[in-house]
Design an enzyme around this catalytic site. Structure first.
Site, PDB file in Angstrom:
ATOM      1  N   LYS A   1     -99.006  47.154 -13.460  1.00  0.00           N
ATOM      2  CA  LYS A   1     -97.660  47.180 -12.898  1.00  0.00           C
ATOM      3  C   LYS A   1     -97.689  46.802 -11.426  1.00  0.00           C
ATOM      4  CE  LYS A   1     -94.545  48.321 -15.120  1.00  0.00           C
ATOM      5  NZ  LYS A   1     -93.645  47.547 -16.015  1.00  0.00           N
TER       6      LYS A   1
ATOM      7  N   ARG B   1     -92.796  41.831 -31.840  1.00  0.00           N
ATOM      8  CA  ARG B   1     -93.705  42.973 -31.729  1.00  0.00           C
ATOM      9  C   ARG B   1     -92.942  44.263 -31.444  1.00  0.00           C
ATOM     10  NH1 ARG B   1     -96.947  39.254 -28.484  1.00  0.00           N
ATOM     11  NH2 ARG B   1     -98.972  38.792 -29.448  1.00  0.00           N
TER      12      ARG B   1
ATOM     13  N   THR C   1     -77.932  36.965 -33.928  1.00  0.00           N
ATOM     14  CA  THR C   1     -77.437  36.966 -32.550  1.00  0.00           C
ATOM     15  C   THR C   1     -76.863  35.622 -32.119  1.00  0.00           C
ATOM     16  OG1 THR C   1     -79.696  36.522 -31.755  1.00  0.00           O
ATOM     17  CG2 THR C   1     -78.956  38.822 -31.804  1.00  0.00           C
TER      18      THR C   1
ATOM     19  N   LEU D   1     -92.616  52.385 -20.949  1.00  0.00           N
ATOM     20  CA  LEU D   1     -92.610  53.239 -22.135  1.00  0.00           C
ATOM     21  C   LEU D   1     -93.992  53.461 -22.756  1.00  0.00           C
ATOM     22  CD1 LEU D   1     -89.398  52.000 -23.996  1.00  0.00           C
ATOM     23  CD2 LEU D   1     -89.827  54.360 -23.258  1.00  0.00           C
TER      24      LEU D   1
ATOM     25  N   HIS E   1     -93.154  40.398 -13.030  1.00  0.00           N
ATOM     26  CA  HIS E   1     -91.692  40.397 -13.149  1.00  0.00           C
ATOM     27  C   HIS E   1     -91.057  39.667 -11.966  1.00  0.00           C
ATOM     28  CE1 HIS E   1     -92.223  43.077 -16.502  1.00  0.00           C
ATOM     29  NE2 HIS E   1     -92.801  43.981 -15.748  1.00  0.00           N
TER      30      HIS E   1
ATOM     31  N   ASP F   1     -84.783  44.283 -18.463  1.00  0.00           N
ATOM     32  CA  ASP F   1     -84.720  43.049 -17.675  1.00  0.00           C
ATOM     33  C   ASP F   1     -83.605  43.138 -16.628  1.00  0.00           C
ATOM     34  OD1 ASP F   1     -85.853  40.615 -17.112  1.00  0.00           O
ATOM     35  OD2 ASP F   1     -84.610  39.487 -18.506  1.00  0.00           O
TER      36      ASP F   1
ATOM     37  N   ARG G   1     -96.882  31.944 -27.530  1.00  0.00           N
ATOM     38  CA  ARG G   1     -96.926  33.331 -27.999  1.00  0.00           C
ATOM     39  C   ARG G   1     -97.859  34.152 -27.111  1.00  0.00           C
ATOM     40  NH1 ARG G   1     -95.573  36.489 -32.179  1.00  0.00           N
ATOM     41  NH2 ARG G   1     -97.012  38.117 -32.882  1.00  0.00           N
ATOM     42  N   ARG G   2     -97.386  35.329 -26.715  1.00  0.00           N
ATOM     43  CA  ARG G   2     -98.152  36.205 -25.845  1.00  0.00           C
ATOM     44  C   ARG G   2     -99.502  36.556 -26.467  1.00  0.00           C
ATOM     45  NH1 ARG G   2     -94.368  39.653 -22.994  1.00  0.00           N
ATOM     46  NH2 ARG G   2     -96.039  41.199 -22.717  1.00  0.00           N
TER      47      ARG G   2
ATOM     48  N   ILE H   1     -86.545  52.719 -19.653  1.00  0.00           N
ATOM     49  CA  ILE H   1     -87.783  53.089 -18.969  1.00  0.00           C
ATOM     50  C   ILE H   1     -88.738  51.905 -19.055  1.00  0.00           C
ATOM     51  CG2 ILE H   1     -89.767  54.650 -19.001  1.00  0.00           C
ATOM     52  CD1 ILE H   1     -87.837  56.752 -20.232  1.00  0.00           C
TER      53      ILE H   1
END
Length: 353
Positions: free
Chosen positions: A77, A189, A213, A300, A95, A262, A129-130, A297
């Site tokens: 982080k 995921r 969506t 998490l 971020h 976000d 893809r991550r 949060i």
């Protein structure tokens, strides 16, 4: 090939108990010829002695600022606000590439110091893809906390524990018969984790993904008791919830959990709140009548630090063993340079005075 020196830093956030590399994978790195330094950390779920036994050198918390310049600083982080110039290569979740608050300041620190950010969110394969993610556990915990909040059993402050302990709190209870839940981004995921948590609680959620969506049915969305959002948009999309939706008199929705958090990004699909929630105050009321509570949060998975760290580390260690200038890491570096250009930040050349 130059020896890779990885420096695993202490996380300054007091609620961050995860680690990107667990001791068993630290041993794997060391055995593969990686030089590994691990900082002491009072809250990391794995004790420093386990890293030392794996062959890592030990350093005081926060000492990465004086690490050799060639060292690659690894974390999860945010960094502390100082130093103002960052000369190292850093690996963590920054971020900062979607104009989030503080993005320009962070990237400016790298530019000023000649360092670079290899953002874990953008460590991806050829298809985008991550390659290492906490998504499953983020979704699992988001849904678990939403269930407990809706039942009136969520207690602050939140306390990390084990999956077995958490699952015990999710056992079905009387009154769940009418409980309706919606997971948006159900095929990813995080969405998969949310679905598993709901089913652990005896609740079969409605599952929406891209198909649902594209032409959002807002009345159907608002007709659920609980919404867990697992969509992190990378291109502009119409928001899933708007301020006027919260005031819709037909709204049944009572608990909203945003796994992606976000907030502040122009791509935020839930622009109905302006700050995240915290462990000591996990749910914030957005509307009094009818009530609507928000859980947002941004760490998490740290509530299940051992399980989430072990899964993440297993994926990341494979990439660290192939650390270099090309491939996935090269894409990370390219994305950093692109983000600097987009913000008009001029990078300092490595080796400049």
């Amino acid at each position: 090939m130059t020896e890779l020196h990885l420096w695993l830093r202490h996380e300054p956030r007091t609620t961050e108990r995860r680690t990107p590399i667990v001791p068993s994978d630290a041993r794997r790195l060391v055995d593969s010829g990686v030089r590994l330094t691990v900082e002491e950390s009072p809250q990391r779920i794995f004790p420093i002695e386990e890293y030392e036994a794996a062959g890592a050198a030990v350093a005081p918390a926060g000492s990465w600022v004086s690490a050799p310049r060639a060292a690659v600083i690894l974390g999860l982080k945010e960094l502390p606000d100082e130093p103002g110039e960052l000369p190292h290569r850093h690996i963590f979740f920054g971020h900062a590439y979607k104009r989030q608050p503080g993005a320009e300041a962070l990237l400016g620190r790298f530019a000023a110091g000649g360092g670079s950010l290899l953002d874990l969110e953008y460590l991806v394969d050829d298809d985008g893809r991550r390659l290492a993610a906490f998504g499953f556990w983020a979704g699992y915990l988001g849904a678990a906390l939403a269930v407990r909040q809706h039942r009136g059993s969520l207690v602050a402050p939140l306390v990390p524990g084990s999956k077995e302990e958490l699952d015990e709190t999710l056992r079905p209870v009387a009154g769940d018969e009418e409980f309706t839940a919606l997971v948006i981004g159900a095929l990813g995921r995080s969405g998969r984790g949310a679905r598993v948590a709901f089913r652990t609680a005896g609740i079969e959620p409605t599952c929406w993904d891209l198909a649902e969506t594209r032409d959002l049915d807002r009345p159907a969305l608002l007709a659920h008791d609980v919404l867990v959002n697992c969509v992190l948009a990378t291109t502009p999309v119409p928001p899933f919830l708007r301020e006027e939706d919260l005031d819709d008199p037909s709204r049944r929705l009572r608990t909203l959990c945003d796994v992606t958090c976000d907030v502040g990004s122009p791509l935020n699909v839930l622009p109905v709140y302006d700050r995240t929630t915290e462990w000591d105050d996990p749910a914030r009321r957005l509307r009094k009548e009818p009530p609507l509570d928000l859980i947002a949060i941004d760490n998490l998975p740290s509530l299940l630090p051992r399980e989430s760290s072990t899964d993440f580390s297993a994926a990341l260690v494979l990439q660290l063993l192939e650390f270099g200038v090309g491939g996935a890491w090269g894409r990370c570096l390219d994305r950093f340079h692109q983000a600097c250009r987009e913000l008009g930040i001029v990078e300092k050349e490595f080796g400049d005075d």
